[in-house]
Design a protein around this motif. Structure first.
Motif, short mmCIF file in Angstrom:
data_model
loop_
_atom_site.label_atom_id
_atom_site.label_comp_id
_atom_site.label_asym_id
_atom_site.label_seq_id
_atom_site.Cartn_x
_atom_site.Cartn_y
_atom_site.Cartn_z
N LEU A 115 4.18 -15.80 4.22
CA LEU A 115 5.51 -15.20 4.19
C LEU A 115 5.68 -14.19 3.06
O LEU A 115 6.67 -13.45 3.03
CB LEU A 115 6.56 -16.31 4.05
CG LEU A 115 6.77 -17.17 5.30
CD1 LEU A 115 7.72 -18.33 5.00
CD2 LEU A 115 7.30 -16.34 6.46
N GLY A 116 4.73 -14.11 2.16
CA GLY A 116 4.75 -13.09 1.12
C GLY A 116 4.72 -11.68 1.68
O GLY A 116 5.05 -10.72 0.98
N ILE A 117 4.33 -11.53 2.95
CA ILE A 117 4.36 -10.21 3.60
C ILE A 117 5.75 -9.60 3.51
O ILE A 117 5.90 -8.38 3.34
CB ILE A 117 3.92 -10.34 5.08
CG1 ILE A 117 2.42 -10.64 5.15
CG2 ILE A 117 4.26 -9.09 5.87
CD1 ILE A 117 1.93 -10.86 6.57
N ALA A 118 6.79 -10.43 3.62
CA ALA A 118 8.16 -9.92 3.62
C ALA A 118 8.49 -9.22 2.29
O ALA A 118 9.28 -8.27 2.27
CB ALA A 118 9.15 -11.04 3.89
N VAL A 119 7.93 -9.70 1.19
CA VAL A 119 8.18 -9.06 -0.11
C VAL A 119 7.58 -7.65 -0.12
O VAL A 119 8.23 -6.68 -0.53
CB VAL A 119 7.59 -9.91 -1.25
CG1 VAL A 119 7.79 -9.21 -2.59
CG2 VAL A 119 8.23 -11.30 -1.27
N ALA A 120 6.35 -7.53 0.38
CA ALA A 120 5.70 -6.22 0.45
C ALA A 120 6.45 -5.27 1.37
O ALA A 120 6.57 -4.07 1.09
CB ALA A 120 4.25 -6.38 0.91
N LEU A 121 7.00 -5.79 2.45
CA LEU A 121 7.73 -4.95 3.40
C LEU A 121 8.99 -4.38 2.76
O LEU A 121 9.35 -3.21 3.01
CB LEU A 121 8.10 -5.77 4.63
CG LEU A 121 6.94 -6.17 5.55
CD1 LEU A 121 7.40 -7.19 6.57
CD2 LEU A 121 6.37 -4.94 6.24
N GLY A 122 9.68 -5.16 1.94
CA GLY A 122 10.84 -4.64 1.25
C GLY A 122 10.50 -3.45 0.37
O GLY A 122 11.23 -2.45 0.33
N LEU A 123 9.36 -3.53 -0.31
CA LEU A 123 8.93 -2.41 -1.15
C LEU A 123 8.56 -1.19 -0.32
O LEU A 123 8.84 -0.04 -0.71
CB LEU A 123 7.74 -2.85 -2.02
CG LEU A 123 8.04 -4.00 -3.00
CD1 LEU A 123 6.76 -4.41 -3.72
CD2 LEU A 123 9.12 -3.60 -3.99
N LEU A 124 7.96 -1.41 0.85
CA LEU A 124 7.63 -0.29 1.74
C LEU A 124 8.88 0.41 2.25
O LEU A 124 8.90 1.64 2.42
CB LEU A 124 6.78 -0.79 2.91
CG LEU A 124 5.33 -1.13 2.60
CD1 LEU A 124 4.66 -1.79 3.80
CD2 LEU A 124 4.55 0.12 2.18
N ILE A 125 9.95 -0.33 2.50
CA ILE A 125 11.21 0.27 2.93
C ILE A 125 11.74 1.21 1.86
O ILE A 125 12.19 2.33 2.14
CB ILE A 125 12.24 -0.82 3.25
CG1 ILE A 125 11.86 -1.57 4.52
CG2 ILE A 125 13.65 -0.22 3.40
CD1 ILE A 125 12.65 -2.84 4.77
N THR A 126 11.65 0.78 0.60
CA THR A 126 12.12 1.62 -0.51
C THR A 126 11.33 2.92 -0.59
O THR A 126 11.91 4.00 -0.75
CB THR A 126 12.00 0.85 -1.83
OG1 THR A 126 12.88 -0.28 -1.80
CG2 THR A 126 12.35 1.73 -3.01
N VAL A 127 10.02 2.82 -0.46
CA VAL A 127 9.18 4.03 -0.53
C VAL A 127 9.49 4.98 0.62
O VAL A 127 9.66 6.19 0.44
CB VAL A 127 7.69 3.64 -0.52
CG1 VAL A 127 6.81 4.87 -0.41
CG2 VAL A 127 7.34 2.85 -1.80
N ALA A 128 9.58 4.43 1.85
CA ALA A 128 9.83 5.27 3.02
C ALA A 128 11.22 5.91 2.96
O ALA A 128 11.41 7.04 3.41
CB ALA A 128 9.68 4.45 4.29
N ALA A 129 12.20 5.21 2.41
CA ALA A 129 13.56 5.75 2.34
C ALA A 129 13.62 7.01 1.49
O ALA A 129 14.44 7.90 1.74
CB ALA A 129 14.51 4.69 1.78
N ARG A 130 12.76 7.09 0.48
CA ARG A 130 12.76 8.28 -0.38
C ARG A 130 12.27 9.53 0.36
O ARG A 130 12.46 10.65 -0.14
CB ARG A 130 11.89 8.04 -1.62
CG ARG A 130 12.24 6.81 -2.43
CD ARG A 130 13.72 6.72 -2.72
NE ARG A 130 14.20 7.83 -3.55
CZ ARG A 130 15.48 8.08 -3.79
NH1 ARG A 130 16.41 7.33 -3.25
NH2 ARG A 130 15.82 9.09 -4.56
N LEU A 131 11.66 9.34 1.54
CA LEU A 131 11.20 10.49 2.32
C LEU A 131 12.26 11.04 3.26
O LEU A 131 12.07 12.09 3.87
CB LEU A 131 9.96 10.09 3.15
CG LEU A 131 8.76 9.56 2.36
CD1 LEU A 131 7.66 9.12 3.33
CD2 LEU A 131 8.25 10.61 1.40
N LEU A 132 13.38 10.35 3.37
CA LEU A 132 14.46 10.83 4.24
C LEU A 132 15.13 12.05 3.61
O LEU A 132 15.22 12.16 2.37
CB LEU A 132 15.51 9.73 4.43
CG LEU A 132 15.12 8.55 5.31
CD1 LEU A 132 16.18 7.45 5.21
CD2 LEU A 132 14.94 8.98 6.76
#
Length: 397
Positions: free
Chosen positions: A357-374
């Motif tokens: 379930l630690g995958i969910a923590v990494a996914l939250g960080l990926l959302i932050t990185v991708a949001a900066r590209l909007l």
């Protein structure tokens, strides 16, 4: 503002409520399903894969279908089919028949999910202001209701079969009545060239962000109950509360999400949401007691809640016709809903459920990185005149 437009908004919200109620009922009773058929965590992963593949197949087909018939027609067929297929899941007596029933349920729900978001975008554009977070709040209401009904069913000793069958039979007439409230999409004028059929790049970026967010939501929906029971020692009734509490957090965030979007913009909200999702889910995984983990699920819901509604709303305003763009972003997002829970199932067999379930923590960080590209500037919600209510045969003429 016309009466038809207000009715269509109410109908869209109710559709989200019923969809969340049906899907949420199945997810909160997964522990009971494992007991009913004696299933392992890996087998549950396979069942979720079949469900997700069914949904993804129809979602991939929806881009062309939405262009031809529109969301109203799709919802009038897919809504009742989803309720009937949930009844099939409830009555499946063994694993092979369950796999077939779950596949059909996924196929039916895949049409509803894309079409209800396209219908929501149509209503949103007719109003001329953001409404999608509020509509997705309806999903939370349905999921919370599913959790409450599920916990009550457990307390009353109702089986997995009885719980799902009851929800299906209640939802069927309601979704059929709701079908009369939908608006048709505004016609797209002009010649549609090959270039116009290609989605703008922002649609694919939004689809990637939705992929990450839906992996988190799917992980919580499908594995939270088992994590609470198997890793933290919670009773089944307490474990079933984690998902509705998560949905309560999502509901609170989505009720205010449209106002926050107007004030801070999608880019800023998604950046903060990704960080909050990662931090709060890390607290769940390291919780010392079930009570801490269950209460923290509220804050996980707050963090991730507004991401998928905003991605779908932006996708809907990126082209002249919201249906195909929402279908593209939605299909990408649901690939995450498909892969996330399945990956958790197999990783948990190799390591432990807590580690997986630690995958969910990494996914939250990926959302932050991708949001900066909007882009900093968002496409405006285009105000369109409310269209006259017409039947599908008139639209095709």
């Amino acid at each position: 503002m016309t009466r038809d437009l207000r009715t269509a908004r109410f109908g869209s919200i109710l559709t989200f409520v019923l969809a969340g109620f049906m899907v949420g009922t199945m997810t909160v009773r997964i522990p009971a399903l494992t007991d009913k058929l004696g299933l392992s965590e890996a087998t549950i992963g396979v069942i979720l894969l079949v469900w997700g593949l069914g949904a993804l197949i129809t979602m991939q087909a929806m881009r062309g279908i939405m262009n031809r018939v529109g969301s109203r027609t799709v919802l009038r067929v897919g809504g009742p089919a989803t309720a009937l297929s949930l009844l099939g899941v409830a009555c499946a007596p063994n694993l092979p028949s369950l796999l077939v029933a779950v596949a059909v349920f996924g196929l039916a729900f895949g049409t509803v999910d894309i079409a209800m978001n396209a219908q929501g975008s149509t209503v949103e554009q007719a109003y001329g202001r953001p409404l999608m977070n509020g509509m997705h709040a309806g999903w939370c209401v349905g999921a919370i209701s599913a959790g409450g009904v599920g916990s009550l069913s457990i307390a009353l000793g109702l089986s997995f079969t009885a719980n799902l069958a009851l929800v299906a039979l209640v939802s069927l007439p309601l979704i059929m009545i709701t079908g009369r409230t939908y608006l048709p999409e505004a016609p797209v004028t002009g010649t549609v060239t090959r270039a116009r059929r290609r989605m703008p790049p922002i649609v694919y970026l939004l689809g990637a962000i939705m992929f990450f967010a839906f992996m988190v939501e799917g992980t919580v929906a499908d594995w939270n109950g088992l994590f609470m029971r198997n890793e933290l020692g919670a009773t089944e009734a307490v474990a079933a509360l984690g998902y509705p509490i998560f949905e309560i957090g999502m509901l609170v965030a989505r009720l205010g999400g449209d106002r926050l979007r107007t004030r801070f913009g999608v880019r800023g909200i998604m950046t903060v949401s990704g960080l909050a999702t990662a931090a709060t889910f890390a607290i769940v995984l390291t919780a010392a007691t079930p009570l801490i983990a269950v209460l923290t699920m509220f804050f996980v819901g707050l963090g991730v809640a507004t991401i998928s509604p905003m991605t779908l709303s932006l996708a809907g305003t990126s082209t002249d016709n919201p249906g195909p763009a929402i279908a593209q972003a939605g299909a990408m997002g649901y690939a995450g809903l498909l892969l996330g829970p399945v990956a958790i199932g197999f990783l948990s067999d190799l390591t432990s459920l807590r580690t997986a379930l630690g995958i969910a923590v990494a996914l939250g960080l990926l959302i932050t990185v991708a949001a900066r590209l909007l882009p900093r500037a968002e496409p405006e919600v285009i105000t369109i005149a409310p269209v006259e209510r017409r039947e599908p045969a008139e639209l095709a003429a």
